[in-house]
Structures are given as C-alpha cells and as structure tokens.
Scaffold this motif. Sequence first.
Motif, PDB file in Angstrom:
ATOM      1  N   PHE A  48      -7.830  17.847  -4.874  1.00  0.00           N
ATOM      2  CA  PHE A  48      -8.291  16.675  -5.606  1.00  0.00           C
ATOM      3  C   PHE A  48      -7.232  15.587  -5.624  1.00  0.00           C
ATOM      4  CE2 PHE A  48      -8.649  13.990  -9.314  1.00  0.00           C
ATOM      5  CZ  PHE A  48      -9.934  13.496  -9.147  1.00  0.00           C
ATOM      6  N   ASN A  49      -5.974  15.952  -5.854  1.00  0.00           N
ATOM      7  CA  ASN A  49      -4.903  14.961  -5.871  1.00  0.00           C
ATOM      8  C   ASN A  49      -4.755  14.283  -4.518  1.00  0.00           C
ATOM      9  OD1 ASN A  49      -4.429  15.508  -8.524  1.00  0.00           O
ATOM     10  ND2 ASN A  49      -2.456  16.504  -8.223  1.00  0.00           N
ATOM     11  N   ARG A  50      -4.958  15.034  -3.466  1.00  0.00           N
ATOM     12  CA  ARG A  50      -4.887  14.474  -2.116  1.00  0.00           C
ATOM     13  C   ARG A  50      -6.007  13.456  -1.915  1.00  0.00           C
ATOM     14  NH1 ARG A  50      -3.454  18.434   2.826  1.00  0.00           N
ATOM     15  NH2 ARG A  50      -2.268  16.882   3.936  1.00  0.00           N
ATOM     16  N   TRP A  51      -7.228  13.838  -2.288  1.00  0.00           N
ATOM     17  CA  TRP A  51      -8.377  12.945  -2.170  1.00  0.00           C
ATOM     18  C   TRP A  51      -8.184  11.704  -3.043  1.00  0.00           C
ATOM     19  CZ3 TRP A  51     -11.741  11.494  -6.121  1.00  0.00           C
ATOM     20  CH2 TRP A  51     -12.850  10.756  -5.710  1.00  0.00           C
ATOM     21  N   GLU A  52      -7.760  11.916  -4.280  1.00  0.00           N
ATOM     22  CA  GLU A  52      -7.569  10.809  -5.226  1.00  0.00           C
ATOM     23  C   GLU A  52      -6.544   9.811  -4.716  1.00  0.00           C
ATOM     24  OE1 GLU A  52      -7.916   8.585  -8.867  1.00  0.00           O
ATOM     25  OE2 GLU A  52      -9.211  10.030  -7.891  1.00  0.00           O
ATOM     26  N   ALA A  53      -5.474  10.284  -4.110  1.00  0.00           N
ATOM     27  CA  ALA A  53      -4.451   9.391  -3.571  1.00  0.00           C
ATOM     28  C   ALA A  53      -5.049   8.496  -2.476  1.00  0.00           C
ATOM     29  CB  ALA A  53      -3.277  10.198  -3.017  1.00  0.00           C
ATOM     30  N   GLY A  54      -5.845   9.074  -1.597  1.00  0.00           N
ATOM     31  CA  GLY A  54      -6.489   8.284  -0.542  1.00  0.00           C
ATOM     32  C   GLY A  54      -7.463   7.273  -1.102  1.00  0.00           C
ATOM     33  N   GLN A  55      -8.239   7.676  -2.119  1.00  0.00           N
ATOM     34  CA  GLN A  55      -9.203   6.770  -2.741  1.00  0.00           C
ATOM     35  C   GLN A  55      -8.504   5.613  -3.454  1.00  0.00           C
ATOM     36  OE1 GLN A  55     -12.909   7.058  -2.798  1.00  0.00           O
ATOM     37  NE2 GLN A  55     -12.083   8.019  -0.974  1.00  0.00           N
ATOM     38  N   ARG A  56      -7.447   5.918  -4.179  1.00  0.00           N
ATOM     39  CA  ARG A  56      -6.716   4.862  -4.895  1.00  0.00           C
ATOM     40  C   ARG A  56      -6.096   3.872  -3.927  1.00  0.00           C
ATOM     41  NH1 ARG A  56      -3.012   7.063  -9.614  1.00  0.00           N
ATOM     42  NH2 ARG A  56      -2.811   4.828  -9.856  1.00  0.00           N
ATOM     43  N   LEU A  57      -5.554   4.375  -2.837  1.00  0.00           N
ATOM     44  CA  LEU A  57      -4.935   3.495  -1.862  1.00  0.00           C
ATOM     45  C   LEU A  57      -5.991   2.644  -1.148  1.00  0.00           C
ATOM     46  CD1 LEU A  57      -2.252   2.643  -0.707  1.00  0.00           C
ATOM     47  CD2 LEU A  57      -2.375   4.548   0.875  1.00  0.00           C
ATOM     48  N   ALA A  58      -7.096   3.244  -0.746  1.00  0.00           N
ATOM     49  CA  ALA A  58      -8.167   2.500  -0.085  1.00  0.00           C
ATOM     50  C   ALA A  58      -8.754   1.447  -1.028  1.00  0.00           C
ATOM     51  CB  ALA A  58      -9.261   3.455   0.387  1.00  0.00           C
ATOM     52  N   LEU A  59      -8.922   1.794  -2.296  1.00  0.00           N
ATOM     53  CA  LEU A  59      -9.439   0.839  -3.276  1.00  0.00           C
ATOM     54  C   LEU A  59      -8.476  -0.327  -3.441  1.00  0.00           C
ATOM     55  CD1 LEU A  59     -11.597   0.119  -5.398  1.00  0.00           C
ATOM     56  CD2 LEU A  59     -10.240   1.428  -7.042  1.00  0.00           C
ATOM     57  N   ARG A  60      -7.198  -0.033  -3.517  1.00  0.00           N
ATOM     58  CA  ARG A  60      -6.177  -1.084  -3.652  1.00  0.00           C
ATOM     59  C   ARG A  60      -6.234  -2.035  -2.455  1.00  0.00           C
ATOM     60  NH1 ARG A  60      -0.413   1.298  -4.838  1.00  0.00           N
ATOM     61  NH2 ARG A  60      -1.498   1.797  -6.769  1.00  0.00           N
ATOM     62  N   ILE A  61      -6.355  -1.488  -1.254  1.00  0.00           N
ATOM     63  CA  ILE A  61      -6.427  -2.306  -0.042  1.00  0.00           C
ATOM     64  C   ILE A  61      -7.683  -3.166  -0.058  1.00  0.00           C
ATOM     65  CG2 ILE A  61      -6.706  -2.216   2.471  1.00  0.00           C
ATOM     66  CD1 ILE A  61      -5.012   0.449   2.313  1.00  0.00           C
ATOM     67  N   ALA A  62      -8.812  -2.579  -0.442  1.00  0.00           N
ATOM     68  CA  ALA A  62     -10.076  -3.311  -0.464  1.00  0.00           C
ATOM     69  C   ALA A  62     -10.034  -4.455  -1.473  1.00  0.00           C
ATOM     70  CB  ALA A  62     -11.230  -2.357  -0.789  1.00  0.00           C
ATOM     71  N   ILE A  63      -9.545  -4.183  -2.664  1.00  0.00           N
ATOM     72  CA  ILE A  63      -9.491  -5.227  -3.694  1.00  0.00           C
ATOM     73  C   ILE A  63      -8.577  -6.365  -3.267  1.00  0.00           C
ATOM     74  CG2 ILE A  63      -8.684  -5.709  -6.042  1.00  0.00           C
ATOM     75  CD1 ILE A  63      -9.820  -2.957  -6.824  1.00  0.00           C
ATOM     76  N   GLU A  64      -7.433  -6.030  -2.694  1.00  0.00           N
ATOM     77  CA  GLU A  64      -6.520  -7.074  -2.214  1.00  0.00           C
ATOM     78  C   GLU A  64      -7.189  -7.937  -1.155  1.00  0.00           C
ATOM     79  OE1 GLU A  64      -2.900  -5.160  -0.962  1.00  0.00           O
ATOM     80  OE2 GLU A  64      -2.384  -4.569  -3.009  1.00  0.00           O
ATOM     81  N   ALA A  65      -7.921  -7.316  -0.237  1.00  0.00           N
ATOM     82  CA  ALA A  65      -8.586  -8.071   0.827  1.00  0.00           C
ATOM     83  C   ALA A  65      -9.718  -8.939   0.278  1.00  0.00           C
ATOM     84  CB  ALA A  65      -9.120  -7.121   1.892  1.00  0.00           C
ATOM     85  N   VAL A  66     -10.487  -8.409  -0.668  1.00  0.00           N
ATOM     86  CA  VAL A  66     -11.586  -9.181  -1.259  1.00  0.00           C
ATOM     87  C   VAL A  66     -11.026 -10.393  -2.006  1.00  0.00           C
ATOM     88  CG1 VAL A  66     -13.380  -9.158  -3.048  1.00  0.00           C
ATOM     89  CG2 VAL A  66     -13.222  -7.274  -1.412  1.00  0.00           C
ATOM     90  N   ASN A  67      -9.924 -10.211  -2.711  1.00  0.00           N
ATOM     91  CA  ASN A  67      -9.342 -11.296  -3.502  1.00  0.00           C
ATOM     92  C   ASN A  67      -8.450 -12.236  -2.709  1.00  0.00           C
ATOM     93  OD1 ASN A  67     -10.559 -10.527  -5.919  1.00  0.00           O
ATOM     94  ND2 ASN A  67      -8.920  -9.083  -6.397  1.00  0.00           N
ATOM     95  N   ASP A  68      -8.103 -11.878  -1.480  1.00  0.00           N
ATOM     96  CA  ASP A  68      -7.197 -12.688  -0.657  1.00  0.00           C
ATOM     97  C   ASP A  68      -7.981 -13.787   0.049  1.00  0.00           C
ATOM     98  OD1 ASP A  68      -5.309 -13.769   1.051  1.00  0.00           O
ATOM     99  OD2 ASP A  68      -4.676 -11.851   1.893  1.00  0.00           O
TER     100      ASP A  68
END
Length: 142
Positions: A48-68
């Motif tokens: 779960f921690n492995r999956w969560e780390a990937g999800q958090r990182l992908a979400l961070r990248i997506a939000i930055e791109a949407v707001n950029d």
Amino acid sequence: PSHSYTFVNVDAEPVPSLLRGFSAPVLLDIDATDAQLLTLLAHDTDPFNRWEAGQRLALRIAIEAVNDASVTVADGGTPDHELLPASFVAAMHDVLRHPALVAAFKELVLSLPSEGYIAEQLDVVDPQRVHAVREAMRLQLA
C-alpha cells in the motif's frame, strides 16, 4: 506525543515508511519530497505504501501541470510536451520489470489518479484541461 530518532553512520537521510501494515483508512498529512516518494515507490516492501507513493507523486505532477499556465494544450487535446519527469517514468518502469511483484499489483501501481480525483484537489476545475493533462501523462507512461 512525539519521539525522536537519531541515526548514526548512515550515508543518507532515511525515508520513513509510515503506517506499515495498517488496515484502517487513515489520511496521513506529511510533506514528502518527490525524491522520498520515488524511494518509497521503488523500494518499499509494504504494497500500500508503494502504491500510495506513486499516486501522491502522479497527483502532484498532474496538479502542477493543470495549474501551470505555460503548459499549453494542442489542438489534439494534449499538452505540447512531456509532463512526467524521467525519474517517475524510470520508477514505474522498475515496478513493471520487478520480478517479485504480481501482475495485479503492477497494474494498480501503473494506474494514474482518476480525472475526478484530480479535479477534487483543485480550487477551479477545467475538465478539458484535467482530461488533457491526464491523457498526456497516460500516453507518456505507455
């Protein structure tokens, strides 16, 4: 309550893998860096921690791109350049090629956060932009 730990004779700062084996739903508010999330994605033995780390990182990248505002969306509906950093793509590649991980888990880790979940994290939602960013991330990952 708090507790401090001191690590000696360690070359790099440890990356904590918190709530290992925890079964109840918990929202953990921690400011992990991209490097720490990549380390957990690549090496954590708690699935779960492995999956969560990937999800958090992908979400961070997506939000930055949407707001950029500098990320422009082409006529085809996708951003004009790659959004995923090489380190994220390499970490996902390592997950895919890992011989000890089962295929069903690899599928979960490689899945990006949904458009709906990305939109929930935004103050102002542009559904077409969210779709374009996620689609560009999906295509780059593929």
